[in-house]
Design a protein around this motif. Sequence first.
Motif, mmCIF file in Angstrom:
data_model
loop_
_atom_site.group_PDB
_atom_site.id
_atom_site.type_symbol
_atom_site.label_atom_id
_atom_site.label_comp_id
_atom_site.label_asym_id
_atom_site.label_seq_id
_atom_site.Cartn_x
_atom_site.Cartn_y
_atom_site.Cartn_z
ATOM 1 N N THR A 150 -22.628 28.957 12.360
ATOM 2 C CA THR A 150 -21.285 28.536 11.978
ATOM 3 C C THR A 150 -20.236 29.318 12.597
ATOM 4 O OG1 THR A 150 -22.207 28.010 9.884
ATOM 5 C CG2 THR A 150 -19.836 28.513 9.959
ATOM 6 N N THR A 151 -20.520 30.559 13.129
ATOM 7 C CA THR A 151 -19.705 31.559 13.751
ATOM 8 C C THR A 151 -19.155 30.674 15.181
ATOM 9 O OG1 THR A 151 -20.391 33.463 12.918
ATOM 10 C CG2 THR A 151 -19.073 33.763 14.950
ATOM 11 N N ILE A 152 -20.379 30.397 15.903
ATOM 12 C CA ILE A 152 -20.055 29.494 17.218
ATOM 13 C C ILE A 152 -19.434 28.244 16.802
ATOM 14 C CG2 ILE A 152 -21.569 28.285 19.014
ATOM 15 C CD1 ILE A 152 -23.657 30.450 18.647
ATOM 16 N N MET A 179 -15.799 27.480 18.810
ATOM 17 C CA MET A 179 -15.648 26.191 19.625
ATOM 18 C C MET A 179 -14.650 25.415 19.207
ATOM 19 S SD MET A 179 -17.388 26.827 22.219
ATOM 20 C CE MET A 179 -17.161 25.133 23.056
ATOM 21 N N GLY A 180 -14.196 25.505 17.832
ATOM 22 C CA GLY A 180 -13.327 24.457 17.225
ATOM 23 C C GLY A 180 -14.087 23.243 16.568
ATOM 24 N N LEU A 181 -15.377 23.402 16.432
ATOM 25 C CA LEU A 181 -16.164 22.289 15.821
ATOM 26 C C LEU A 181 -15.941 22.032 14.214
ATOM 27 C CD1 LEU A 181 -19.208 22.797 17.927
ATOM 28 C CD2 LEU A 181 -17.639 21.033 18.364
ATOM 29 N N ILE A 182 -15.642 23.246 13.827
ATOM 30 C CA ILE A 182 -15.073 23.360 12.462
ATOM 31 C C ILE A 182 -13.841 24.081 12.053
ATOM 32 C CG2 ILE A 182 -17.708 22.894 11.511
ATOM 33 C CD1 ILE A 182 -17.432 26.033 11.010
ATOM 34 N N PRO A 241 -8.746 22.174 19.583
ATOM 35 C CA PRO A 241 -9.789 21.469 19.538
ATOM 36 C C PRO A 241 -10.898 21.682 20.372
ATOM 37 C CG PRO A 241 -8.075 20.307 20.545
ATOM 38 C CD PRO A 241 -7.424 21.493 20.298
ATOM 39 N N PRO A 242 -12.122 21.488 20.184
ATOM 40 C CA PRO A 242 -13.156 21.710 21.019
ATOM 41 C C PRO A 242 -13.132 21.396 22.639
ATOM 42 C CG PRO A 242 -13.977 20.549 19.145
ATOM 43 C CD PRO A 242 -12.578 20.419 19.124
ATOM 44 N N HIS A 243 -12.291 20.308 22.814
ATOM 45 C CA HIS A 243 -12.350 20.013 24.323
ATOM 46 C C HIS A 243 -11.308 21.166 25.206
ATOM 47 C CE1 HIS A 243 -8.683 17.632 22.731
ATOM 48 N NE2 HIS A 243 -8.153 17.703 24.056
ATOM 49 N N ARG A 244 -10.388 21.536 24.257
ATOM 50 C CA ARG A 244 -9.274 22.364 24.829
ATOM 51 C C ARG A 244 -9.957 23.919 25.246
ATOM 52 N NH1 ARG A 244 -3.569 22.315 22.729
ATOM 53 N NH2 ARG A 244 -3.470 23.890 24.742
ATOM 54 N N VAL A 245 -10.951 24.120 24.099
ATOM 55 C CA VAL A 245 -11.629 25.296 24.334
ATOM 56 C C VAL A 245 -12.526 25.384 25.467
ATOM 57 C CG1 VAL A 245 -13.415 27.090 23.013
ATOM 58 C CG2 VAL A 245 -11.632 25.878 21.522
ATOM 59 N N ALA A 246 -13.141 24.181 25.572
ATOM 60 C CA ALA A 246 -14.282 24.132 26.526
ATOM 61 C C ALA A 246 -13.536 24.269 27.932
ATOM 62 C CB ALA A 246 -14.897 22.778 26.558
ATOM 63 N N ARG A 247 -12.281 23.584 28.001
ATOM 64 C CA ARG A 247 -11.343 23.486 29.272
ATOM 65 C C ARG A 247 -11.111 25.060 29.582
ATOM 66 N NH1 ARG A 247 -7.556 18.329 28.331
ATOM 67 N NH2 ARG A 247 -9.282 16.599 28.752
ATOM 68 N N LEU A 248 -10.847 26.174 28.746
ATOM 69 C CA LEU A 248 -10.398 27.489 28.960
ATOM 70 C C LEU A 248 -11.686 28.017 29.716
ATOM 71 C CD1 LEU A 248 -8.528 28.480 25.682
ATOM 72 C CD2 LEU A 248 -7.602 28.074 27.863
ATOM 73 N N GLY A 249 -12.729 27.385 29.516
ATOM 74 C CA GLY A 249 -13.947 28.196 30.332
ATOM 75 C C GLY A 249 -15.037 28.670 29.327
ATOM 76 N N VAL A 250 -15.006 28.093 28.168
ATOM 77 C CA VAL A 250 -16.077 28.280 27.344
ATOM 78 C C VAL A 250 -17.365 27.316 27.283
ATOM 79 C CG1 VAL A 250 -16.718 29.223 24.885
ATOM 80 C CG2 VAL A 250 -14.395 29.601 25.966
ATOM 81 N N GLY A 251 -18.569 27.488 27.885
ATOM 82 C CA GLY A 251 -19.791 26.414 27.817
ATOM 83 C C GLY A 251 -20.593 26.744 26.774
ATOM 84 N N LEU A 252 -21.020 25.788 26.062
ATOM 85 C CA LEU A 252 -21.754 25.683 24.626
ATOM 86 C C LEU A 252 -23.352 25.169 25.221
ATOM 87 C CD1 LEU A 252 -22.535 26.490 21.753
ATOM 88 C CD2 LEU A 252 -21.230 24.362 21.244
ATOM 89 N N VAL A 253 -24.287 26.023 24.831
ATOM 90 C CA VAL A 253 -25.699 25.293 24.948
ATOM 91 C C VAL A 253 -26.033 25.149 23.580
ATOM 92 C CG1 VAL A 253 -28.119 25.628 25.603
ATOM 93 C CG2 VAL A 253 -26.058 26.311 27.116
#
Length: 233
Positions: free
Chosen positions: A42-44, A48-51, A69-81
């Motif tokens: 849930t923290t992750i 990531m903005g998923l919740i 939103p998640p896509h903007r968090v990712a564009r800042l440079g946060v990659g999620l597995v």
Amino acid sequence: MLKIDNLTAGYGQSQVLFDVSLSIEAGQVLALMGRNGMGKTTTISAVMGLIPRWGGGVSFDGRGIDRLPPHRVARLGVGLVPEGRQIFPTLTVEENLVATAAIRDGEPARWTLEAVWELFPRLRERRRNLGNRLSGGEQQMLAIGRALMTNPRLLILDEATEGLAPVIRAEIWAVLETLKREGQSILLVDKNLSAVLRLADACAVIEKGRTVWSGTSAELGRATDIHETYLHI
């Protein structure tokens, strides 16, 4: 790099996070630990903005990302597995990787197809295979490679070795060691205490949606009371 202050969040009307705080410096590996159901995923998801975040603050490089939103968090440079891998089952290995390829503005692309092939030679061998034709270990390698193809400044891994054969787990831990040596910032969720203590620089422990302990891996290794109270099933 990443700073979480007094984060609260949940699903629908159910609150899961009540007070989570942690911080990761550039080039650091931090492990988020705790028993099942304590709020790690849930923290992750909140980062990531998923919740929705209900309260508290999340910042990345000093910039508040609480409402992104998640896509903007990712564009800042946060990659999620993500937990469960979530690869694209009907795309080939190569298509899975190309689908997430990105270059950070003003930064050289460290992660290319060739770099991922070097890190995971087995994926090169399976490059024409569909995602749903891979073993669980190969899917996990692909999930990591896919996240790296975003050229993340921070890599987040949620239970990256869970349910895998010992030989595959060892291979993935070795890959994470390589990434650490190269200076990759990592936020890691994993239950393997001995492996975490070898890899991580620092650890944070959460219990029922609250941060109850944080410190260096060396300190956690000595804190047997924390192991017994918050980490053992």
